[in-house]
Design a protein around this motif. Structure first.
Motif, short mmCIF file in Angstrom:
data_model
loop_
_atom_site.label_atom_id
_atom_site.label_comp_id
_atom_site.label_asym_id
_atom_site.label_seq_id
_atom_site.Cartn_x
_atom_site.Cartn_y
_atom_site.Cartn_z
N ASP A 75 -9.32 4.36 -11.04
CA ASP A 75 -8.70 3.90 -9.79
C ASP A 75 -7.45 3.08 -10.08
O ASP A 75 -7.45 2.21 -10.96
CB ASP A 75 -9.68 3.04 -9.00
CG ASP A 75 -10.67 3.88 -8.21
OD1 ASP A 75 -10.21 4.74 -7.43
OD2 ASP A 75 -11.89 3.67 -8.37
N SER A 100 -5.80 -1.82 -6.57
CA SER A 100 -5.67 -1.72 -5.12
C SER A 100 -5.87 -3.07 -4.45
O SER A 100 -6.49 -3.98 -5.00
CB SER A 100 -6.68 -0.71 -4.56
OG SER A 100 -8.01 -1.14 -4.79
N ARG A 119 -8.87 7.21 -1.95
CA ARG A 119 -8.56 6.43 -3.16
C ARG A 119 -7.35 7.05 -3.85
O ARG A 119 -6.92 8.17 -3.54
CB ARG A 119 -9.77 6.39 -4.11
CG ARG A 119 -10.19 7.70 -4.63
CD ARG A 119 -11.61 7.72 -5.23
NE ARG A 119 -12.02 6.50 -5.82
CZ ARG A 119 -13.18 5.89 -5.51
NH1 ARG A 119 -14.00 6.42 -4.62
NH2 ARG A 119 -13.53 4.77 -6.09
N TYR A 139 0.57 -0.28 -7.25
CA TYR A 139 -0.75 -0.58 -6.71
C TYR A 139 -0.90 0.16 -5.38
O TYR A 139 0.09 0.54 -4.73
CB TYR A 139 -0.96 -2.08 -6.52
CG TYR A 139 -0.09 -2.72 -5.46
CD1 TYR A 139 -0.56 -2.89 -4.16
CD2 TYR A 139 1.19 -3.18 -5.77
CE1 TYR A 139 0.23 -3.49 -3.19
CE2 TYR A 139 1.98 -3.78 -4.80
CZ TYR A 139 1.50 -3.93 -3.52
OH TYR A 139 2.28 -4.52 -2.56
N ALA A 140 -2.15 0.37 -4.98
CA ALA A 140 -2.45 1.04 -3.71
C ALA A 140 -2.91 0.02 -2.69
O ALA A 140 -3.68 -0.89 -3.02
CB ALA A 140 -3.53 2.10 -3.91
N GLU A 141 -2.46 0.16 -1.47
CA GLU A 141 -2.85 -0.73 -0.38
C GLU A 141 -3.58 0.09 0.69
O GLU A 141 -3.09 1.13 1.13
CB GLU A 141 -1.63 -1.41 0.24
CG GLU A 141 -1.97 -2.34 1.38
CD GLU A 141 -0.75 -2.96 2.02
OE1 GLU A 141 -0.92 -3.81 2.94
OE2 GLU A 141 0.38 -2.61 1.63
N THR A 190 -3.36 4.87 3.25
CA THR A 190 -3.24 4.59 1.83
C THR A 190 -1.75 4.53 1.48
O THR A 190 -1.05 5.54 1.58
CB THR A 190 -3.92 5.67 0.98
OG1 THR A 190 -5.28 5.81 1.40
CG2 THR A 190 -3.88 5.31 -0.50
N VAL A 193 0.87 3.60 -1.50
CA VAL A 193 1.05 3.31 -2.92
C VAL A 193 2.43 2.69 -3.10
O VAL A 193 3.45 3.31 -2.79
CB VAL A 193 0.91 4.57 -3.78
CG1 VAL A 193 1.23 4.26 -5.24
CG2 VAL A 193 -0.51 5.12 -3.67
#
Length: 376
Positions: A141, A144, A162, A177-179, A192, A194
């Motif tokens: 992953d 996040s 994800r 990072y992913a939010e 999602t 990124v």
């Protein structure tokens, strides 16, 4: 009567509504459409490589930084059986990729038991296919922020969305990072997002105590001498000064005896090998033989502890310390521990390291208070 969306019906609509934007979709392969990609052509170049019913695989290149990577946009089907062609295709695709690769977003599947709340319990059968696929491709992953669960129907909440990345992504210079945001009134899935950031990390590294230092015969003496050094001032100043001097002494110990530990261990091994070759060829046993053996034993154990601590894996074996798996674990841990976004007291979010630092300082000033000067 079903209406099938295709390029002939959708193309003119997209061209009118999204001027200056590129688009791609898989509507010709699925009734009602499943995946629609839109991008600003003045910011990125997108090259569609493969389109299927459950994913679109493409290459993205930033026009500003000229950095490029592979992205696979996934919308998995809703049953275990119908998703299996997706896992098989992505596994075959992963075997051919030797560059940075990210896979997102709606897999309609779980990786872990705690990624579902409510409804029937998660079974190993539901998770197995995705777990096998992620392990086969070496995917983890992406770091996040936001919400852990990304879909809800009011009774059941799950993490169906994800962003996964491969080892080449972790090794590359991507500070991303992913939010996962709140779905809102029109959606039942979190959005999602990124974020790919320019490197904004301080050049100096924070002090970290390394367990291997305790193996050196002078370690306790260094601690005693450093702590016994006289310092004049109040208790807080004395503690702060002694800790600073202690760190300085430990850094010097590391530099002189443990710096580039793998290289030092390798050289010691080569030295021991040459001595043993001479002995086995009938030569005399050198006086330094015992010393060299003790030295190599110390360095090998120090090297093992160093890599074990970096990977934070108590089950790490000696043979794992320089493998691709080990370096992936280290990279993943380093990026997971980074503070990449902070919600300030006014509710706004910031990714600036300067603002993050200021927020921490202000918080602890408010928590601990400031020194008051008593005036008689």
């Amino acid at each position: 009567m079903e209406t099938k969306l295709n390029e002939d019906s959708l193309g003119p609509i997209l061209q009118r509504r999204f001027v200056g934007m590129g688009y791609a979709h898989n509507f010709d392969l699925s009734n009602h459409g499943r995946i629609l990609l839109l991008w600003g052509m003045h910011k990125v170049d997108v090259d569609i490589i493969l389109t299927t019913e459950q994913y679109i695989h493409c290459r993205v290149c930033c026009r500003i930084s000229s950095k490029g990577f592979l992205v696979t946009f996934v919308y998995g089907l809703h049953s275990i059986v119908t998703r299996r062609p997706l896992w098989e295709a992505l596994t075959d695709l992963g075997d051919t990729i030797s560059e940075s690769w990210m896979i997102m977003t709606d897999f309609n599947s779980f990786l872990l038991i705690h990624e579902k709340q409510g409804g029937s319990p998660v079974t190993n059968h539901e998770m197995r296919d995705m777990q096998i696929y992620a392990q086969a491709c070496g995917l983890v992953d992406l770091l996040s922020v936001g919400y852990c669960l990304t879909w809800s129907n009011g009774n059941i909440s799950c993490k169906l969305d994800r962003s996964l990345v491969n080892s080449f992504w972790l090794m590359a210079d991507f500070d991303a990072y992913a939010e996962f945001t709140i779905p809102g009134c029109l959606l039942d899935h979190s959005c999602t997002i990124v974020h790919t950031l320019a490197k904004d990390r301080a050049p100096n590294r924070p002090f970290k105590f390394l367990n291997m230092w305790t193996l050196h015969k002078d370690f306790l003496k260094v601690v005693e001498d450093s702590w016994a050094a006289p310092v004049i001032g109040n208790a807080q100043f004395i503690l702060k000064t002694k800790l600073f001097q202690f760190k300085k002494c430990l850094r010097e110990l590391n530099k002189n005896h443990f710096g580039h530990i793998s290289e030092k261990a390798r050289r010691a091994k080569d030295e021991l090998t040459e001595i043993q070759k001479g002995i086995l060829d009938g030569g005399p046993i050198p006086l330094e033989y015992s010393h060299v053996r003790k030295k190599i034993t110390l360095l090998i154990e120090a090297e093992r502890q160093f890599y074990q601590q970096r990977a934070k894996n108590v089950y790490l074996r000696n043979s794992d310390k320089c493998t691709k798996f080990f370096h992936d674990v280290v990279k993943r841990n380093n990026k997971r521990n980074a503070i990449i976004m902070l919600k300030k007291r006014d509710g706004e979010q910031t990714t600036s390291l300067g603002e993050v630092a200021e927020e921490f300082v202000d918080y602890f000033h408010g928590l601990l208070g400031q020194k008051e000067v008593c005036v008689e």
